[in-house]
Design a protein around this motif. Sequence first.
Motif, mmCIF file in Angstrom:
data_model
loop_
_atom_site.group_PDB
_atom_site.id
_atom_site.type_symbol
_atom_site.label_atom_id
_atom_site.label_comp_id
_atom_site.label_asym_id
_atom_site.label_seq_id
_atom_site.Cartn_x
_atom_site.Cartn_y
_atom_site.Cartn_z
ATOM 1 N N LEU A 104 14.228 92.623 -4.850
ATOM 2 C CA LEU A 104 13.132 92.205 -6.713
ATOM 3 C C LEU A 104 13.982 91.089 -7.418
ATOM 4 O O LEU A 104 13.146 90.380 -7.910
ATOM 5 C CB LEU A 104 13.349 93.444 -7.918
ATOM 6 N N ALA A 105 15.383 91.249 -6.790
ATOM 7 C CA ALA A 105 16.121 90.215 -7.689
ATOM 8 C C ALA A 105 15.489 88.625 -7.246
ATOM 9 O O ALA A 105 15.645 87.861 -7.913
ATOM 10 C CB ALA A 105 17.927 90.345 -8.030
ATOM 11 N N THR A 119 8.058 88.483 -15.148
ATOM 12 C CA THR A 119 8.642 89.290 -15.861
ATOM 13 C C THR A 119 8.808 91.586 -15.382
ATOM 14 O O THR A 119 9.067 92.221 -15.067
ATOM 15 C CB THR A 119 7.859 89.779 -17.251
ATOM 16 N N LEU A 120 7.531 91.240 -14.074
ATOM 17 C CA LEU A 120 7.411 92.487 -13.787
ATOM 18 C C LEU A 120 8.139 93.010 -12.404
ATOM 19 O O LEU A 120 8.464 94.036 -12.143
ATOM 20 C CB LEU A 120 6.175 92.110 -12.579
ATOM 21 N N ALA A 126 14.763 97.296 -13.544
ATOM 22 C CA ALA A 126 14.962 97.998 -14.646
ATOM 23 C C ALA A 126 14.514 99.505 -13.887
ATOM 24 O O ALA A 126 15.296 100.344 -14.035
ATOM 25 C CB ALA A 126 14.136 98.012 -15.777
ATOM 26 N N PHE A 127 13.832 99.572 -13.279
ATOM 27 C CA PHE A 127 13.196 100.619 -12.550
ATOM 28 C C PHE A 127 14.242 101.476 -11.493
ATOM 29 O O PHE A 127 14.962 102.452 -11.365
ATOM 30 C CB PHE A 127 11.995 101.002 -12.218
ATOM 31 N N MET A 128 14.475 100.503 -10.579
ATOM 32 C CA MET A 128 15.446 100.753 -9.656
ATOM 33 C C MET A 128 16.871 100.825 -9.884
ATOM 34 O O MET A 128 17.369 101.997 -9.598
ATOM 35 C CB MET A 128 15.938 99.602 -8.371
ATOM 36 N N VAL A 129 16.987 100.307 -10.781
ATOM 37 C CA VAL A 129 18.818 100.846 -11.301
ATOM 38 C C VAL A 129 18.223 102.280 -11.919
ATOM 39 O O VAL A 129 18.930 102.916 -11.414
ATOM 40 C CB VAL A 129 19.246 99.631 -12.810
ATOM 41 N N VAL A 134 19.247 108.400 -11.547
ATOM 42 C CA VAL A 134 18.542 109.788 -11.338
ATOM 43 C C VAL A 134 18.707 110.377 -10.436
ATOM 44 O O VAL A 134 19.806 111.716 -9.920
ATOM 45 C CB VAL A 134 17.321 109.468 -11.201
ATOM 46 N N LEU A 135 19.309 109.579 -8.903
ATOM 47 C CA LEU A 135 19.405 109.734 -7.716
ATOM 48 C C LEU A 135 20.825 110.441 -8.103
ATOM 49 O O LEU A 135 21.748 111.209 -7.553
ATOM 50 C CB LEU A 135 19.439 108.855 -6.501
#
Length: 162
Positions: A104-105, A119-120, A126-129, A134-135
Amino acid sequence: MKPLPNDIVLRPRFQLELSETKEKLLEDFAKSEIPPFLVKRIDEHIFIKFNKENNHFWSPQLHLEIEEVDPKNSKLYGIFGPNPTLWTFFMFLHFGVATAFLILAVWGYSSSSLKKPYTLQLVLMAFMVVLWIVLYIFGRSGKHKGKPQMQELYRFMMNVLT
């Protein structure tokens, strides 16, 4: 002997100097299968884990390796760890999240360089972070749930050695 610390770290390791022969120690462990523990010997390696009734998702296991120092003394190396299948699954998930983040980067950088909207990609990064956090929290809670069983495995090992 170095006692097990109160704060269990990720895959804690320890070693003990023992005044017994390697073969006697290996035989002691091979004969010591007392419920709820299952003991498996492969060469000079001993694997101690819990039976199915006492096993849960986060149950740890203890891997011992016994080396001969001289004909009358041995050295025991121990490592606590999760079920190898669970460990592999968690490493796979972390690797997948890291790989997705890097892809994504690169995609976001390419879009930015080409003056296209990115933006996507930023939202997904941010979702991956968040997913990584969470993991991490999930893993820490599992470690906390497995801590009492780690102490039980250690006590079992010490009972066999004495």
